[in-house]
Scaffold this active site. Structure first.
Site: not given
Length: 502
Positions: A174, A214, A216
């Protein structure tokens, strides 16, 4: 008489030679122009990425020219559809909420389907990537998380697109994909050189990436090639190598951090029917269920935990107290490396410019700090917000579009962002000026989804290299040689023509 004939003959010969040379030159010029100026027409290609975060899902539709390495290096976002309902990690609990979520998916996919030409449906790639909310659920209940993803896969396979996969992204993925997105949109990864070939922009510096979701938060930025460790990823984009530091902090997303702060507030109170909350504005009071704080892996349930217990929160607008509570969820002291961010995580010094997006942007905007600012101004804006009465905040023109649910959180999230950036990532008065709080670049949302699509669809090849028939030195030498011969020939013919005619 004979001399005149001879002279006329020579003139005709010279004229023919000049005509021949002019014809050859014209033929070469036309051939070159035809090759270098020819027009190429490419059809548009499409890709869909579903970003399933901890609190909601978003469907992104992208388009790009069929020539994958387009000159700007920018894929255009043409649709961003927010799926109504909760995040997918909350599925398989309440059938009514599940139905609302499925209706949200169906509505967004209907809109996306209409936006793509029918003849392009089968070639349109489709991905779903789940992030921290599902990472937490996977740790808590692997079977349930697999069941949710299985249901989503079955639904997405029924759509008229080229469905690839639905999976849970790691925190590192991510962070890396967010970094790729930022630098791809900013044009830092690819450009065209003098020879009309794609290459890495010479001397171009990349931009660091900071994402706040929200559940991480991620940081990623390029560092020296010789740095090594579990948080350093070596990637090759368009033939150019990068060493990217990236780390994801689970349970440090805006929502989960808020629950951890509320947990500390509740534990400090002896009366659940009247809990003083210094992070809520004075004039704002709310009753919440204990499950809203403790139904997560990020907060430890008390021994006498009752999910249905009512907790009455009373806001007091105490900025100093709220700031102390926020800092208490971090560990800024433990460090076994030359430098750490927090919780003992190694991090090299932040260098260069940074793009802070998602939750970072929304927090900064609520505080009046959208774009670039400085450390002192940001800190003062947090204090001013936290000391404001609820009626003042609610009546302000710049915050009229923010819902009560979110507006009440920006005192603690302002302190939280400041503590993370200043005390955690070690941005000081000088380096803070390099942070740019933005939501999008060139009308494209900033996030991991674009970088994910580029990587998964091979839009970013491992190496981009075009080899011309002749090397640059040989090509330049031949051009010089033939140019010189042409000029000399024309001069000799011109001299011969003058002498023959006169």
């Amino acid at each position: 008489m004979a001399s005149k004939r001879q002279m006329g003959y020579k003139c005709r010969i010279a004229g023919v030679l000049l005509l021949l040379l002019a014809s050859i030159a014209a033929l070469v010029a036309v051939a070159v122009i035809q090759d270098t100026w020819k027009f190429k027409e490419y059809s548009l290609e499409y890709g869909i990425v579903i970003d399933s975060g901890s609190s909601r899902s978003n469907v992104y539709l992208y388009e790009w020219p069929g020539e994958k390495q387009n000159e700007t290096g920018v894929v255009t976002e043409i649709m961003n559809c927010r799926v109504s309902g909760a995040g997918i990690s909350e599925m398989k609990v309440d059938p009514q909420k599940d139905e609302a979520s499925w209706n949200g998916f169906r509505e967004c996919m209907r809109n996306v389907t209409k936006a793509i030409p029918v003849e392009k449906h089968k070639t349109t790639i489709l991905f779903l990537g789940a992030t921290a909310g599902m990472r937490l659920l996977h740790e808590k209940d692997e079977e349930k998380s697999d069941e949710i993803l299985g249901s989503l896969r079955e639904y997405l396979k029924t759509l008229p697109f080229n469905f690839q996969n639905a999976s849970i992204l790691s925190g590192q993925e991510e962070g890396l994909y967010g970094w790729v997105t930022v630098n791809y949109l900013m044009g830092n990864l690819l450009t065209k050189n003098l020879w009309n070939l794609y290459a890495n922009p010479e001397g171009e510096k990349t931009i660091g990436s900071m994402d706040l979701g929200g559940a991480s938060t991620q940081i990623a930025f390029a560092v020296q090639e010789d740095l090594r460790g579990p948080d350093y990823l070596h990637v090759k984009l368009y033939g150019y190598p990068y060493n990217v530091y990236t780390h994801s902090f689970l349970c440090y997303g805006k929502n989960e951090a808020g629950k951890r702060i509320l947990d500390k507030i509740v534990k400090e109170s002896s009366d659940p029917s009247y809990i003083i909350n210094p992070c809520y504005p004075e004039g704002y009071n709310v009753t919440m269920m204990a499950s809203e704080i403790y139904d997560t892996e990020c907060t430890k349930k008390p021994k006498d935990y009752n999910p249905d217990r009512e907790l009455f929160m009373v806001g007091t607008s105490n900025s100093d107290k709220c700031g102390s509570l926020v800092k208490s969820i971090f560990d800024f002291k433990t460090c076994s490396s030359p430098q750490c961010s927090f919780d003992g995580v190694e991090q090299p010094p932040v260098v260069g410019e940074f793009m802070a997006y998602a939750g970072f942007f929304y927090t900064a905007r609520a505080l009046g700090n959208e774009g670039a600012t400085d450390l002192i101004t940001f800190n003062n804006s947090v204090r001013k917000f936290c000391q404001s009465h609820w009626t003042v905040l609610r009546a302000s023109e710049e915050r009229k579009m923010i819902s009560d649910q979110h507006l009440k959180t920006y005192c603690y999230s302002g302190h939280y962002v400041f503590a993370m950036l200043a005390d955690g990532y070690k941005f000081d008065k000088e380096t803070w000026k390099n942070i740019n709080f933005q939501r999008e670049v060139k009308k494209t949302s900033i996030g991991w989804s674009l970088g994910y699509m580029l990587s998964m669809s091979n839009m970013i090849p491992s190496e981009v290299k075009e080899i011309p028939p002749l090397t640059n030195p040989v090509f330049a030498g031949l051009i010089f040689l033939f140019s010189a011969l042409t000029i000399i020939t024309v001069v000799f013919v011109f001299v011969f023509l003058i002498r023959a005619c006169y």
